[in-house]
Design a protein around this motif. Structure first.
Motif, PDB file in Angstrom:
ATOM      1  N   TYR A  60       0.821  -1.210   0.000  1.00 51.71           N
ATOM      2  CA  TYR A  60       0.000   0.000   0.000  1.00 51.71           C
ATOM      3  C   TYR A  60       0.858   1.266   0.000  1.00 51.71           C
ATOM      4  O   TYR A  60       1.942   1.295   0.587  1.00 51.71           O
ATOM      5  CB  TYR A  60      -0.883   0.045   1.247  1.00 51.71           C
ATOM      6  CG  TYR A  60      -2.147  -0.785   1.171  1.00 51.71           C
ATOM      7  CD1 TYR A  60      -3.165  -0.455   0.289  1.00 51.71           C
ATOM      8  CD2 TYR A  60      -2.328  -1.881   2.009  1.00 51.71           C
ATOM      9  CE1 TYR A  60      -4.326  -1.194   0.227  1.00 51.71           C
ATOM     10  CE2 TYR A  60      -3.494  -2.637   1.954  1.00 51.71           C
ATOM     11  CZ  TYR A  60      -4.491  -2.292   1.067  1.00 51.71           C
ATOM     12  OH  TYR A  60      -5.644  -3.036   1.000  1.00 51.71           O
ATOM     13  N   THR A  68     -10.779  -3.652  -9.776  1.00 51.70           N
ATOM     14  CA  THR A  68      -9.413  -3.274  -9.441  1.00 51.70           C
ATOM     15  C   THR A  68      -8.620  -3.160 -10.732  1.00 51.70           C
ATOM     16  O   THR A  68      -8.686  -4.038 -11.588  1.00 51.70           O
ATOM     17  CB  THR A  68      -8.762  -4.308  -8.510  1.00 51.70           C
ATOM     18  OG1 THR A  68      -9.533  -4.420  -7.315  1.00 51.70           O
ATOM     19  CG2 THR A  68      -7.342  -3.905  -8.146  1.00 51.70           C
ATOM     20  N   PHE A 111      -4.206  -7.321  -4.000  1.00 53.91           N
ATOM     21  CA  PHE A 111      -4.638  -7.096  -2.616  1.00 53.91           C
ATOM     22  C   PHE A 111      -4.839  -8.431  -1.908  1.00 53.91           C
ATOM     23  O   PHE A 111      -5.428  -9.363  -2.458  1.00 53.91           O
ATOM     24  CB  PHE A 111      -5.927  -6.277  -2.576  1.00 53.91           C
ATOM     25  CG  PHE A 111      -5.763  -4.875  -3.091  1.00 53.91           C
ATOM     26  CD1 PHE A 111      -4.832  -4.022  -2.523  1.00 53.91           C
ATOM     27  CD2 PHE A 111      -6.524  -4.411  -4.149  1.00 53.91           C
ATOM     28  CE1 PHE A 111      -4.668  -2.729  -2.997  1.00 53.91           C
ATOM     29  CE2 PHE A 111      -6.373  -3.121  -4.629  1.00 53.91           C
ATOM     30  CZ  PHE A 111      -5.442  -2.274  -4.052  1.00 53.91           C
ATOM     31  N   SER A 133      -8.364   0.141  -6.538  1.00 57.15           N
ATOM     32  CA  SER A 133      -9.769  -0.217  -6.691  1.00 57.15           C
ATOM     33  C   SER A 133     -10.547   1.034  -7.054  1.00 57.15           C
ATOM     34  O   SER A 133     -10.486   2.036  -6.341  1.00 57.15           O
ATOM     35  CB  SER A 133     -10.308  -0.814  -5.391  1.00 57.15           C
ATOM     36  OG  SER A 133     -11.702  -0.986  -5.460  1.00 57.15           O
ATOM     37  N   ASN A 160      -1.242   5.330   3.906  1.00 57.01           N
ATOM     38  CA  ASN A 160      -2.702   5.472   4.038  1.00 57.01           C
ATOM     39  C   ASN A 160      -3.398   5.145   2.718  1.00 57.01           C
ATOM     40  O   ASN A 160      -4.407   5.746   2.359  1.00 57.01           O
ATOM     41  CB  ASN A 160      -3.085   6.886   4.498  1.00 57.01           C
ATOM     42  CG  ASN A 160      -4.526   6.955   5.028  1.00 57.01           C
ATOM     43  OD1 ASN A 160      -5.111   5.956   5.456  1.00 57.01           O
ATOM     44  ND2 ASN A 160      -5.114   8.135   4.987  1.00 57.01           N
ATOM     45  N   ASP A 176     -10.987   2.965  -3.493  1.00 56.15           N
ATOM     46  CA  ASP A 176     -11.094   2.134  -2.296  1.00 56.15           C
ATOM     47  C   ASP A 176      -9.728   1.826  -1.697  1.00 56.15           C
ATOM     48  O   ASP A 176      -9.564   1.741  -0.490  1.00 56.15           O
ATOM     49  CB  ASP A 176     -11.824   0.838  -2.690  1.00 56.15           C
ATOM     50  CG  ASP A 176     -12.022  -0.109  -1.536  1.00 56.15           C
ATOM     51  OD1 ASP A 176     -11.682   0.253  -0.406  1.00 56.15           O
ATOM     52  OD2 ASP A 176     -12.514  -1.220  -1.771  1.00 56.15           O
ATOM     53  N   ALA A 177      -8.725   1.617  -2.543  1.00 59.22           N
ATOM     54  CA  ALA A 177      -7.389   1.250  -2.064  1.00 59.22           C
ATOM     55  C   ALA A 177      -6.381   1.516  -3.168  1.00 59.22           C
ATOM     56  O   ALA A 177      -6.702   1.392  -4.351  1.00 59.22           O
ATOM     57  CB  ALA A 177      -7.358  -0.226  -1.663  1.00 59.22           C
ATOM     58  N   ARG A 212     -12.431  -3.699   0.710  1.00 58.63           N
ATOM     59  CA  ARG A 212     -11.024  -3.748   1.138  1.00 58.63           C
ATOM     60  C   ARG A 212     -10.769  -2.943   2.402  1.00 58.63           C
ATOM     61  O   ARG A 212      -9.644  -2.701   2.769  1.00 58.63           O
ATOM     62  CB  ARG A 212     -10.142  -3.244  -0.017  1.00 58.63           C
ATOM     63  CG  ARG A 212     -10.222  -4.142  -1.239  1.00 58.63           C
ATOM     64  CD  ARG A 212      -9.757  -3.452  -2.502  1.00 58.63           C
ATOM     65  NE  ARG A 212     -10.077  -4.239  -3.674  1.00 58.63           N
ATOM     66  CZ  ARG A 212     -11.272  -4.256  -4.276  1.00 58.63           C
ATOM     67  NH1 ARG A 212     -12.258  -3.506  -3.792  1.00 58.63           N
ATOM     68  NH2 ARG A 212     -11.491  -5.009  -5.329  1.00 58.63           N
ATOM     69  N   GLY A 213     -11.813  -2.500   3.044  1.00 55.75           N
ATOM     70  CA  GLY A 213     -11.697  -1.727   4.280  1.00 55.75           C
ATOM     71  C   GLY A 213     -13.030  -1.099   4.610  1.00 55.75           C
ATOM     72  O   GLY A 213     -14.070  -1.494   4.084  1.00 55.75           O
ATOM     73  N   ALA A 241     -13.349   4.986   1.948  1.00 58.31           N
ATOM     74  CA  ALA A 241     -12.836   5.243   0.606  1.00 58.31           C
ATOM     75  C   ALA A 241     -12.904   6.736   0.328  1.00 58.31           C
ATOM     76  O   ALA A 241     -13.524   7.498   1.075  1.00 58.31           O
ATOM     77  CB  ALA A 241     -13.638   4.462  -0.438  1.00 58.31           C
ATOM     78  N   GLU A 263      -7.874   4.324   5.627  1.00 54.29           N
ATOM     79  CA  GLU A 263      -8.443   4.039   6.948  1.00 54.29           C
ATOM     80  C   GLU A 263      -8.118   5.140   7.958  1.00 54.29           C
ATOM     81  O   GLU A 263      -8.775   5.235   8.996  1.00 54.29           O
ATOM     82  CB  GLU A 263      -7.966   2.674   7.457  1.00 54.29           C
ATOM     83  CG  GLU A 263      -8.500   1.501   6.629  1.00 54.29           C
ATOM     84  CD  GLU A 263     -10.015   1.532   6.476  1.00 54.29           C
ATOM     85  OE1 GLU A 263     -10.720   1.413   7.493  1.00 54.29           O
ATOM     86  OE2 GLU A 263     -10.506   1.693   5.340  1.00 54.29           O
ATOM     87  N   ASN A 307      -5.147   2.637   2.004  1.00 54.85           N
ATOM     88  CA  ASN A 307      -6.495   2.072   2.164  1.00 54.85           C
ATOM     89  C   ASN A 307      -7.474   3.070   2.780  1.00 54.85           C
ATOM     90  O   ASN A 307      -8.618   2.715   3.083  1.00 54.85           O
ATOM     91  CB  ASN A 307      -6.442   0.800   3.016  1.00 54.85           C
ATOM     92  CG  ASN A 307      -5.814   1.037   4.374  1.00 54.85           C
ATOM     93  OD1 ASN A 307      -5.470   2.173   4.726  1.00 54.85           O
ATOM     94  ND2 ASN A 307      -5.657  -0.031   5.153  1.00 54.85           N
TER      95      ASN A 307
END
Length: 370
Positions: A31, A150, A212, A115, A34, A182-183, A84-85, A88, A38, A36
């Motif tokens: 990744y 993705t 992922f 994504s 940050n 999203d990621a 994925r978490g 987003a 979150e 993702n």
């Protein structure tokens, strides 16, 4: 005296190792900071879901209307799938999100895996870029119905730090409409070499973009028109639609850790140019199968080499499995293009919104024994 000499040698050797490691850092694969999303803005830096402040989203720089959203039902009857978490970033009209990525090797190839899915209009576009290189992704076609698509996009680093930017160039009636990120991950693509007994580079598709770990619908590899540098080294996606890079953790692949799913029928084609000798005979072999993703159909991969072609058929029950296919051809020049595409279009039997297709793996070319 001998022990002191040994200690000096050990120190010199340790210094050599440290310098060698510093000169050759490990390949990037994971990744972005940050990536993702979150880590969110402070409550004081948000107005409902809109982010206030250029640097309010940790590790990212934003411009325009960028929303920090959670998965699930949304106002207005929308539903955001964020598998994925929990969070987003949503890019409104003319909005962008960027990050300075450091520790790159100038001249090396890097692939971004991200994504992205549309949230409103059919004609949404996501522009991804680094300085001097950019591409517009038409994301109106949804290939996956279980959590967004993705994509992978590759670039050549021109310096040790590159600013990666995702931008929504669209002008929609609703200014909040735009792609959902999203990621975001990055992977350094190592240099390729030939495998013994095979003229095809990366014939097993083992070297490719980041996948992922917690959730995967496969990684869509863009046609050459959208991505001049392939995130699948050695191969060219020469078609209107992407092909899908799948991994053995989330799908059935014939061998190794990865394979290609041809998801766009005759609109998806993957090719490679191999070195040959004119008038010499060669054997091409490959594997066709299914990804164990509920795609039940009679699948056909058509393969072309020089003036020859073969149609490899596989009856899929959607539970995995594969078979081998082969083609003998006579080279007509010192370069031969081998091309593969799916003869038919397929969707999941239980979900017509999920596009699927035959799996390609283990591509080999070598001089024929006659």
């Amino acid at each position: 005296m001998a022990s002191l000499l040994s200690l000096c040698r050990l120190l010199v050797f340790s210094l050599f190792l440290s310098f060698a490691f510093a000169a050759n850092p490990p390949y990037l694969d994971g990744y972005l900071a940050n990536g993702n999303f979150e880590l969110g803005p402070k409550p004081s830096e948000m107005k409902k879901t809109a982010i206030i402040g250029k640097y309010s989203l940790p590790k990212w720089e934003i411009s325009g209307l960028v929303e920090y959203v959670s998965g699930g039902p949304q106002p207005g009857g929308f539903y955001f799938a964020i598998p994925r978490g929990s969070h987003a970033a949503r890019l409104g009209n003319e909005a962008s999100i960027s990050q300075l990525v450091s520790g790159l090797k100038p001249g090396s190839i890097y692939s971004l895996t991200f994504s992205a899915t549309r949230t409103c209009a059919q004609d949404e576009i996501l522009r991804v870029s680094v300085p001097g290189q950019s591409s517009d992704l038409p994301i109106q076609t949804l290939f996956s119905s279980d959590g967004g698509d993705t994509y992978a996009w590759a670039f050549k680093a021109s310096s040790a730090s590159e600013k990666v930017t995702f931008h929504n160039p669209g002008i929609q009636e609703d200014p909040t409409c735009g792609p959902l990120l999203d990621a975001v991950a990055i992977k350094e693509i190592p240099p390729l070499s030939y495998s013994r007994g095979n003229l095809v580079k990366n014939g097993g598709f083992e070297i490719g973009p980041h996948v992922f770990k917690n959730f995967s619908t496969g990684v869509l590899l863009l046609p050459k028109l959208q991505d001049l540098i392939s995130p699948l080294p050695g191969w060219i996606v020469e078609s209107l639609k992407p092909v899908k890079y799948i991994d053995s953790k989330h799908f059935s692949v014939p061998s190794g850790s990865a394979a290609i799913e041809i998801v766009g029928g005759r609109e998806s084609a993957i090719a490679q140019i191999v070195r040959t000798v004119a008038n010499k005979l060669y054997d091409l072999t490959f594997t066709i199968g299914d990804a164990k993703n509920g795609c039940q159909a009679t699948m056909v991969i058509e393969a072309f080499a020089a003036k020859e072609t073969v149609k490899a058929k596989f009856t899929s029950l959607g539970r995995g499995g594969f078979k081998a296919a082969s083609l003998r051809f006579q080279a007509i020049s010192d370069r031969t293009r081998i091309t593969f595409f799916s003869a038919y279009y397929h969707t999941k039997t239980s979900d017509w919104g999920h596009i699927c297709g035959p799996v390609l793996d283990n591509v080999r070319v070598w001089p024929a024994r006659v």
